[in-house]
Write a protein that holds these residues in place. Structure first.
Motif, PDB file in Angstrom:
ATOM      1  N   GLU A 152     -31.999  48.789 -18.569  1.00 44.49           N
ATOM      2  CA  GLU A 152     -31.904  49.475 -17.282  1.00 44.49           C
ATOM      3  C   GLU A 152     -30.466  49.691 -16.830  1.00 44.49           C
ATOM      4  O   GLU A 152     -30.224  50.423 -15.873  1.00 44.49           O
ATOM      5  N   CYS A 153     -29.507  49.077 -17.528  1.00 39.99           N
ATOM      6  CA  CYS A 153     -28.107  49.210 -17.122  1.00 39.99           C
ATOM      7  C   CYS A 153     -27.547  50.589 -17.449  1.00 39.99           C
ATOM      8  O   CYS A 153     -26.529  50.991 -16.890  1.00 39.99           O
ATOM      9  N   PHE A 154     -28.211  51.332 -18.354  1.00 36.30           N
ATOM     10  CA  PHE A 154     -27.751  52.651 -18.757  1.00 36.30           C
ATOM     11  C   PHE A 154     -28.664  53.739 -18.193  1.00 36.30           C
ATOM     12  O   PHE A 154     -29.889  53.564 -18.124  1.00 36.30           O
ATOM     13  N   SER A 155     -28.073  54.872 -17.837  1.00 35.30           N
ATOM     14  CA  SER A 155     -28.859  56.061 -17.534  1.00 35.30           C
ATOM     15  C   SER A 155     -29.346  56.666 -18.855  1.00 35.30           C
ATOM     16  O   SER A 155     -28.945  56.232 -19.947  1.00 35.30           O
TER      17      SER A 155
ATOM     18  N   HIS B 112     -27.910  57.472 -24.788  1.00 35.72           N
ATOM     19  CA  HIS B 112     -27.536  58.258 -25.968  1.00 35.72           C
ATOM     20  C   HIS B 112     -26.163  57.822 -26.479  1.00 35.72           C
ATOM     21  O   HIS B 112     -25.974  57.613 -27.689  1.00 35.72           O
ATOM     22  N   HIS B 113     -25.212  57.659 -25.570  1.00 37.47           N
ATOM     23  CA  HIS B 113     -23.866  57.240 -25.979  1.00 37.47           C
ATOM     24  C   HIS B 113     -23.881  55.799 -26.513  1.00 37.47           C
ATOM     25  O   HIS B 113     -23.161  55.495 -27.476  1.00 37.47           O
TER      26      HIS B 113
ATOM     27  N   PHE C 225     -17.646  57.527 -21.727  1.00 35.72           N
ATOM     28  CA  PHE C 225     -18.679  56.485 -21.656  1.00 35.72           C
ATOM     29  C   PHE C 225     -18.044  55.103 -21.596  1.00 35.72           C
ATOM     30  O   PHE C 225     -18.509  54.210 -20.872  1.00 35.72           O
ATOM     31  N   LEU C 226     -16.961  54.921 -22.334  1.00 42.46           N
ATOM     32  CA  LEU C 226     -16.293  53.617 -22.371  1.00 42.46           C
ATOM     33  C   LEU C 226     -15.366  53.391 -21.183  1.00 42.46           C
ATOM     34  O   LEU C 226     -15.206  52.255 -20.729  1.00 42.46           O
TER      35      LEU C 226
ATOM     36  N   TRP D 206     -21.467  52.008 -15.444  1.00 40.59           N
ATOM     37  CA  TRP D 206     -22.504  51.081 -15.903  1.00 40.59           C
ATOM     38  C   TRP D 206     -21.949  49.666 -15.875  1.00 40.59           C
ATOM     39  O   TRP D 206     -20.759  49.454 -15.986  1.00 40.59           O
ATOM     40  N   ASP D 207     -22.835  48.704 -15.688  1.00 40.79           N
ATOM     41  CA  ASP D 207     -22.463  47.324 -15.388  1.00 40.79           C
ATOM     42  C   ASP D 207     -22.501  46.466 -16.651  1.00 40.79           C
ATOM     43  O   ASP D 207     -23.572  46.248 -17.232  1.00 40.79           O
TER      44      ASP D 207
END
Length: 390
Positions: A18-21, A26-27, A62-63, A68-69
């Motif tokens: 759940e931490c990623f959209s 994908h990334h 992304f990085l 994102w947490d």
């Protein structure tokens, strides 16, 4: 190196996180697949070799920019590992605290500095990371890490932070193992406030109360008589008593010697201390042997998962690289736990077989990709992978 045409199957659990959209998943799959299967594990290399990658710029964002947490990722990663019998925490599990170096060349790398590396007996330019790992008879995997900032924090302070984090996220193992760098009154007292048992080696110049005087532990070793004991097929000469060790108080002190190898007559001497006062010597020696798991983790991740390959000059991006590396390592462990292949020993000690299975999967995906493109010419297929040759 051939192109990676599809995400590896070991990345499928990322869909549960759940931490990623959706876009970030994908990334994340791109990056984890690259860490496992690409020969060049930098952002540029992964974006070139993993064909589903959107672009190098997107992977970089992304990085370094996407929201994102990392802490939530770590909690969800550990929760995934608790779903399988081979990777969930067991009553005989231990937490190992240790640190390692990454060798670097650029001076603008986050928190890079000059460090003494005892493995090469010389100074290197690089980064120093303090890690906490979980280990039991079946498995080993990372729990968390801290990047050491030279002249700003002590490693012991980072180890204390890690202990607090592990308690907060529910890693309730009772025994902590660490090397002499962390064997201080400050650290062991912190562990004991949580009711933890601890175990460590000490330096040869540690002072021990013996015969009414404080003497070095290596001087004590020359005065005592050891007793031969066979433990797990190895012969040890041991001596153990409850003794007052400077800055640690009354602890179980174990002095053990054994031949370094069958071909070498030189003796390996270890000075081991623990607050497990009533523990038998065989138990302490078996615990000490668990410390080699952390060396295996560092070796595997450096050789096979790009531990030191991050070239980002962005501190948050470098941290995310190591979090995604821990995710890749854990997903490979989960893949092995799902598989009937491999022995318990292989699962516990090395990722090499898991990497081989992922390599085979990458070849299979490439062949399938080519065979399922009958309407494309060779030139068109080569156009798809031309970025690899730039």
């Amino acid at each position: 190196m051939f192109p990676v045409t599809s995400f590896l199957s070991c990345t499928e659990p990322i869909d549960q996180l759940e931490c990623f959209s959706t876009r970030q998943k994908h990334h994340a799959k791109t990056y984890v697949t690259g860490l496992v299967a690409a020969s060049n594990k930098t952002v540029q290399g992964i974006s070139n070799y993993v064909l589903p990658a959107k672009s190098e710029r997107a992977l970089n964002k992304f990085l370094t920019e996407y929201n994102w947490d990392e802490d939530q990722l770590n909690k969800e990663r550990l929760a995934l590992l608790q779903q399988m019998n081979d990777t969930k925490w067991s009553s005989d599990g231990v937490v190992i605290i240790d640190d390692t170096f990454t060798h670097k060349t650029g001076e603008n790398i986050p928190n890079a500095g000059k460090f003494y590396d005892h493995t090469i007996r010389g100074y290197i330019w690089g980064q120093n990371l303090v890690y906490a790992l979980y280990a039991d008879e079946k498995t080993t995997y990372p729990l968390g890490f801290r990047l050491y900032e030279k002249d700003a924090q002590r490693r012991v302070e980072l180890a204390i932070e890690l202990v607090d984090e592990l308690i907060e996220i529910g890693v309730r193992r009772d025994t902590y193992l660490f090397d002499m760098s962390y064997c201080s009154q400050e650290f062991v007292t912190h562990l004991e406030t949580y009711g933890k048992e601890w175990f460590s080696a000490v330096k040869s110049d540690a002072r021990v109360l013996y015969g009414g005087e404080r003497i070095r532990v290596d001087a004590l070793a020359e005065r005592i008589d050891t007793v031969p004991r066979t433990i797990d097929g190895e012969t040890y000469h041991i001596w153990t008593q409850k003794r007052d060790v400077s800055r640690l108080g009354e602890v179980k002190l174990l002095i053990t010697t054994k031949k370094a190898s069958d071909e070498d007559d030189e003796l390996s001497v270890k000075y081991i201390v623990s607050n497990k006062i009533d523990a038998p010597a065989s138990h302490l020696i078996a615990l000490y042997a668990m410390r080699w798991r952390v060396e295996t983790f560092f070796r595997d991740t450096k050789q096979d998962l790009g531990f030191g390959d991050c070239e980002l000059r962005h501190a948050a991006g470098a941290s995310r690289h190591w979090h995604l590396l821990m995710l890749a390592y854990s997903l490979l462990k989960l893949g092995t736990a799902h598989s009937a292949l491999g022995t318990i020993l292989e699962r516990a000690t090395s990722l090499r077989n898991d990497i081989k299975r992922s390599f085979r999967e990458s070849v299979e995906n490439l062949l399938s990709w080519a065979l399922n493109s009958p309407n494309r010419s060779t030139d068109e297929l080569m156009h798809q992978i031309e970025g690899m040759f730039v």
